[in-house]
Design a protein around this motif. Structure first.
Motif, PDB file in Angstrom:
ATOM      1  N   SER A  35       0.851  -1.198   0.000  1.00 21.70           N
ATOM      2  CA  SER A  35       0.000   0.000   0.000  1.00 21.70           C
ATOM      3  C   SER A  35       0.876   1.234   0.000  1.00 21.70           C
ATOM      4  N   TYR A  94       0.974   5.532   0.724  1.00 17.81           N
ATOM      5  CA  TYR A  94       0.333   6.619   1.447  1.00 17.81           C
ATOM      6  C   TYR A  94       1.103   7.910   1.218  1.00 17.81           C
ATOM      7  N   LEU A 103      -1.991  11.839   6.889  1.00 14.25           N
ATOM      8  CA  LEU A 103      -1.780  10.619   6.117  1.00 14.25           C
ATOM      9  C   LEU A 103      -3.009  10.322   5.274  1.00 14.25           C
ATOM     10  N   PHE A 108      -4.473   7.594   2.092  1.00 16.36           N
ATOM     11  CA  PHE A 108      -4.283   6.367   1.322  1.00 16.36           C
ATOM     12  C   PHE A 108      -4.250   6.683  -0.167  1.00 16.36           C
ATOM     13  N   GLU A 147      -3.530   0.400  -3.188  1.00 20.28           N
ATOM     14  CA  GLU A 147      -3.087  -0.874  -2.653  1.00 20.28           C
ATOM     15  C   GLU A 147      -2.990  -1.887  -3.781  1.00 20.28           C
ATOM     16  N   ASN A 183      -7.423  -1.347  -4.596  1.00 23.44           N
ATOM     17  CA  ASN A 183      -8.103  -0.180  -4.055  1.00 23.44           C
ATOM     18  C   ASN A 183      -7.334   1.073  -4.422  1.00 23.44           C
ATOM     19  N   LEU A 222       4.944   7.100   1.808  1.00 25.83           N
ATOM     20  CA  LEU A 222       5.225   5.890   2.571  1.00 25.83           C
ATOM     21  C   LEU A 222       4.609   4.684   1.880  1.00 25.83           C
ATOM     22  N   GLN A 253      -4.613  -8.819   2.708  1.00 21.45           N
ATOM     23  CA  GLN A 253      -5.362  -7.579   2.703  1.00 21.45           C
ATOM     24  C   GLN A 253      -5.700  -7.073   4.098  1.00 21.45           C
ATOM     25  N   ASN A 254      -5.964  -7.924   5.029  1.00 20.57           N
ATOM     26  CA  ASN A 254      -6.377  -7.479   6.358  1.00 20.57           C
ATOM     27  C   ASN A 254      -5.377  -7.886   7.425  1.00 20.57           C
ATOM     28  N   ASN A 255      -4.115  -7.857   7.067  1.00 21.17           N
ATOM     29  CA  ASN A 255      -3.052  -8.191   8.017  1.00 21.17           C
ATOM     30  C   ASN A 255      -2.324  -6.926   8.458  1.00 21.17           C
ATOM     31  N   GLU A 256      -1.553  -7.062   9.517  1.00 20.21           N
ATOM     32  CA  GLU A 256      -0.762  -5.950  10.023  1.00 20.21           C
ATOM     33  C   GLU A 256       0.157  -5.433   8.917  1.00 20.21           C
ATOM     34  N   GLN A 257       0.272  -4.099   8.862  1.00 17.55           N
ATOM     35  CA  GLN A 257       1.120  -3.485   7.850  1.00 17.55           C
ATOM     36  C   GLN A 257       2.461  -3.083   8.449  1.00 17.55           C
ATOM     37  N   PHE A 316       5.650  -0.615   7.713  1.00 18.55           N
ATOM     38  CA  PHE A 316       5.932   0.581   6.927  1.00 18.55           C
ATOM     39  C   PHE A 316       7.411   0.712   6.588  1.00 18.55           C
ATOM     40  N   GLY A 317       7.657   1.262   5.419  1.00 20.85           N
ATOM     41  CA  GLY A 317       9.008   1.639   5.042  1.00 20.85           C
ATOM     42  C   GLY A 317       9.359   2.995   5.618  1.00 20.85           C
ATOM     43  N   PRO A 318      10.612   3.441   5.423  1.00 22.86           N
ATOM     44  CA  PRO A 318      11.063   4.716   5.994  1.00 22.86           C
ATOM     45  C   PRO A 318      10.526   5.937   5.257  1.00 22.86           C
TER      46      PRO A 318
END
Lengths: 107, 112
Positions: free
Chosen positions: B33, B35, B43, B45, B48, B56, B90, B97-101, B103-105
Motif C-alpha cells: 500500500s 500513502y 496521512l 491512502f 493498494e 483499491n 510511505l 489484505q487485512n493483516n498488520e502493515q 511501513f518503510g522509511p
C-alpha cells in the motif's frame, strides 16, 4: 467531520504518568490500528485489533465496536515514548487515518 | 527478515516533471500500500496492490499511478508534478489484505 477523530491533539506528561489517547470512528471497519511515528517519519505499527484488548509491554489498546471507540494506554510513560500516535481504521484494502496525537514525555 | 525498503529516500524535483518511487516489501508479503503524508492533510491512502493487481485506490487524481511486479516490488509514479505534491510518501507491506502493515522509511519528495 473526519471519519477518524483522535483526542487529544497534543499531550504533555511527566515521566511515569499513565497516558490515554482516544480514537472515535464513524465508518464500518475490519480492523483498527495504532501507529507510532517518531521524528524523521518512520512509522511503526503498535497494534491491530478488531475486538477486545491487546497488551504489549507497557502499551495497552482496547476497542469497543458497538461504541466505535478505541483507546491506547501507556503505563509508566518514559521520554522515549515521545512520538506522534496515529489511529487508523481499515476497511477492505484501504486505511483512513486520524490526525495524530503528539505526545511529549518530560523527564 | 529485512524490513520494507524505499528508494530514493529524498528527492527534489521541479514543477511539471515526473517522478517514480520504489518500494521493496518484506519477503513473502504480497500486499503493498502507498500513502501520502503532508502537514496539512496528514496521512492519506493512495492505492493498494496485491499480486500485481490494484485492488483499491484513494481519492487522488490520475497523475498518481502505480504498479506491482511479480516479485511484489512496487513503484508509484507522479506525473506533471505540482507544488502540492511535496510530501512524505510511505509504502507498507503485509501478508494479505487485512493483516498488520509494516511501513518503510518513506521517500521525502520536494517539488520546487
Amino acid at each position: 467531520k473526519n471519519e477518524v477523530e483522535q483526542s487529544p491533539q497534543n499531550l504533555t506528561a511527566q515521566e511515569g504518568e499513565f497516558i490515554t489517547i482516544n480514537c472515535s470512528y464513524s465508518v464500518g471497519i475490519s480492523a483498527l490500528h495504532w501507529l507510532q511515528q517518531h521524528p524523521g517519519g518512520g512509522i511503526v505499527s503498535l497494534f491491530m485489533l478488531s475486538s477486545g484488548k491487546k497488551k504489549h509491554g507497557r502499551l495497552i489498546a482496547t476497542i469497543n465496536i458497538q461504541e466505535k471507540h478505541s483507546s491506547l494506554h501507556i503505563t509508566a510513560s518514559h521520554p522515549r515514548d515521545s512520538a506522534v500516535y496515529i489511529c487508523a481504521v481499515s476497511q477492505v484494502g484501504d486505511m483512513r487515518f486520524g490526525a495524530g496525537t503528539r505526545l511529549t514525555v518530560k523527564p | 527478515k529485512a524490513g520494507v525498503t524505499q528508494t530514493p529516500r529524498y528527492l527534489i524535483k521541479t514543477r511539471g516533471q515526473q517522478v517514480t518511487l520504489s518500494c521493496s516489501p518484506i519477503s513473502g508479503h504480497r500486499s503493498v500500500s502507498w500513502y501520502q503524508q503532508t502537514p496539512g492533510q496528514g496521512l492519506q491512502f493512495l492505492f493498494e496492490y496485491f499480486s500485481e493487481t490494484q485492488r483499491n485506490k484513494g481519492n487522488f487524481p490520475g497523475r498518481f499511478s502505480g504498479r506491482q511486479f511479480s516479485n511484489s516490488r512496487s513503484e508509484m509514479n507522479v506525473s506533471t508534478l505540482e507544488l502540492g505534491d511535496s510530501a512524505l510518501y510511505l509504502c507498507a507491506s503485509s501478508e494479505g489484505q487485512n493483516n498488520e502493515q509494516f511501513f518503510g522509511p518513506g521517500t521525502r519528495l520536494t517539488v520546487l
